[in-house]
Design an enzyme around this catalytic site. Structure first.
Site, mmCIF file in Angstrom:
data_model
loop_
_atom_site.group_PDB
_atom_site.id
_atom_site.type_symbol
_atom_site.label_atom_id
_atom_site.label_comp_id
_atom_site.label_asym_id
_atom_site.label_seq_id
_atom_site.Cartn_x
_atom_site.Cartn_y
_atom_site.Cartn_z
ATOM 1 N N GLY A 24 8.699 5.233 3.290
ATOM 2 C CA GLY A 24 7.405 5.679 3.792
ATOM 3 C C GLY A 24 6.288 5.292 2.832
ATOM 4 N N LEU B 237 3.828 6.294 0.087
ATOM 5 C CA LEU B 237 3.813 7.360 -0.909
ATOM 6 C C LEU B 237 2.411 7.744 -1.352
ATOM 7 C CD1 LEU B 237 6.815 6.186 -3.131
ATOM 8 C CD2 LEU B 237 6.813 7.735 -1.167
ATOM 9 N N GLU C 135 -5.409 -2.050 0.689
ATOM 10 C CA GLU C 135 -5.224 -3.060 1.733
ATOM 11 C C GLU C 135 -3.786 -3.571 1.794
ATOM 12 O OE1 GLU C 135 -7.337 -6.952 3.705
ATOM 13 O OE2 GLU C 135 -8.418 -5.606 2.381
ATOM 14 N N GLU D 93 -10.138 -1.263 -8.315
ATOM 15 C CA GLU D 93 -8.751 -1.079 -7.888
ATOM 16 C C GLU D 93 -7.935 -2.334 -8.150
ATOM 17 O OE1 GLU D 93 -6.089 -0.068 -3.937
ATOM 18 O OE2 GLU D 93 -7.843 -1.352 -3.796
ATOM 19 N N ASN D 94 -8.483 -3.486 -7.759
ATOM 20 C CA ASN D 94 -7.748 -4.737 -7.904
ATOM 21 C C ASN D 94 -7.590 -5.149 -9.359
ATOM 22 O OD1 ASN D 94 -7.036 -6.033 -5.205
ATOM 23 N ND2 ASN D 94 -9.125 -5.395 -4.829
#
Length: 290
Positions: free
Chosen positions: A67, A69, A87, A120-121
């Site tokens: 699933g 997480l 993404e 984030e990246n």
């Protein structure tokens, strides 16, 4: 640590402040909701353009088995939800044929969405150097950031931001090579120092053909820069064209190389000979003229 005060925002504290680790995820507690995947639209400000097929496939298999997480981050856009972060999870979930995925809603401006996407990246090492450079360029051009402001937001030195931005000046063939990981950012930075783009491309061809290290590339570029420039060609004028024509005609008539050097009303005419036979032939020719 310096005494400089930093504005404490979600962005300043990093991506974890916006996407907290939730374990276990508790929908009843309101920490997230299950969003219909068809209602999610991709992030317009996503700086990442290349997604590894292998990574997406591995993540899809993990999602099928365990699933999702961690929720994705979205913002509401009319009757849809625009993706802000996550993404890879979103794409992998689509591959896994999920109809709903956990999501957290945040109210963020376009500027903040781009910032979060970059952070984030970068923190997860997902961007290649050119994607990172383009993301910084967008902050500067679209949101009027200075390089210093970008550096503070991202948590890097200003010189680092400058070096990334310089990558946007690479010739297309070198940019593609960098995107494909044929060369590193260190190679690219060294090649930029070669000067004009034709020299950069020539140096790059050597780097690729000989599989040069970054250090060897730097030495190659140094040699290129130390090589003296070719002497400038004298401009062609009607007079130089006429003199060249005369030289060619005389050369054909006497079968010996003729050169005329003229400066103003003065100059000299040179006739070359290769051996004694040619020399005697020229002497005889000159005698006949008299």
């Amino acid at each position: 640590m310096t005494g400089k005060k930093v504005r404490k925002t979600g962005l300043g504290r990093g991506i974890s402040a916006l996407i907290p680790d939730i374990e276990p995820m508790d929908e009843k507690a309101g920490s997230f909701f299950m969003c219909d995947i068809e209602n999610i639209v991709p992030n317009r400000f996503q700086p990442r353009t290349i997604f590894s097929e292998e990574d997406l496939e591995n993540l899809k298999n993990s999602i099928i088995e365990q699933g999702i997480l961690q929720p994705v981050l979205v913002r509401q856009q009319n009757d849809k939800y625009e993706l802000i972060a996550g993404e890879r999870r979103y794409r992998a979930a689509q591959r896994a044929n999920l109809t709903r995925i956990p999501a957290i809603i945040r109210e963020l401006s376009d500027e903040q969405v781009l910032e979060v996407s970059i952070i984030e990246n970068i923190q997860r090492a997902n961007l290649n150097p050119l994607e990172e450079a383009e993301a910084y360029h967008r902050l500067i051009t679209e949101f009027k950031y200075t390089q210093e402001m970008v550096a503070q937001k991202i948590g890097k030195n200003r010189s680092t931001i400058t070096n990334f931005l310089r990558l946007r000046k690479l010739p297309e063939v070198i940019s593609q090579s960098l995107s494909k990981n044929q060369i590193s950012m260190g190679h690219a930075r060294a090649l930029l120092g070669a000067g004009a783009q034709p020299l950069q491309i020539k140096a790059w061809e050597t780097v690729i053909s000989k599989d040069l290290s970054v250090r060897a590339t730097e030495q190659l570029v140094k040699k290129i820069k130390e090589k003296p420039d070719a002497p400038e060609k004298k401009p062609v004028t009607p007079e130089t064209e006429a003199l060249e024509s005369i030289c060619n005609n005389l050369t054909q008539k006497i079968q010996s190389s003729v050169k005329i050097k003229k400066k103003g009303n003065r100059g000299k005419l040179e006739i070359s000979f290769k051996n004694e036979q040619e020399f005697q032939k020229l002497i005889q020719l000159l005698d006949n003229i008299s």
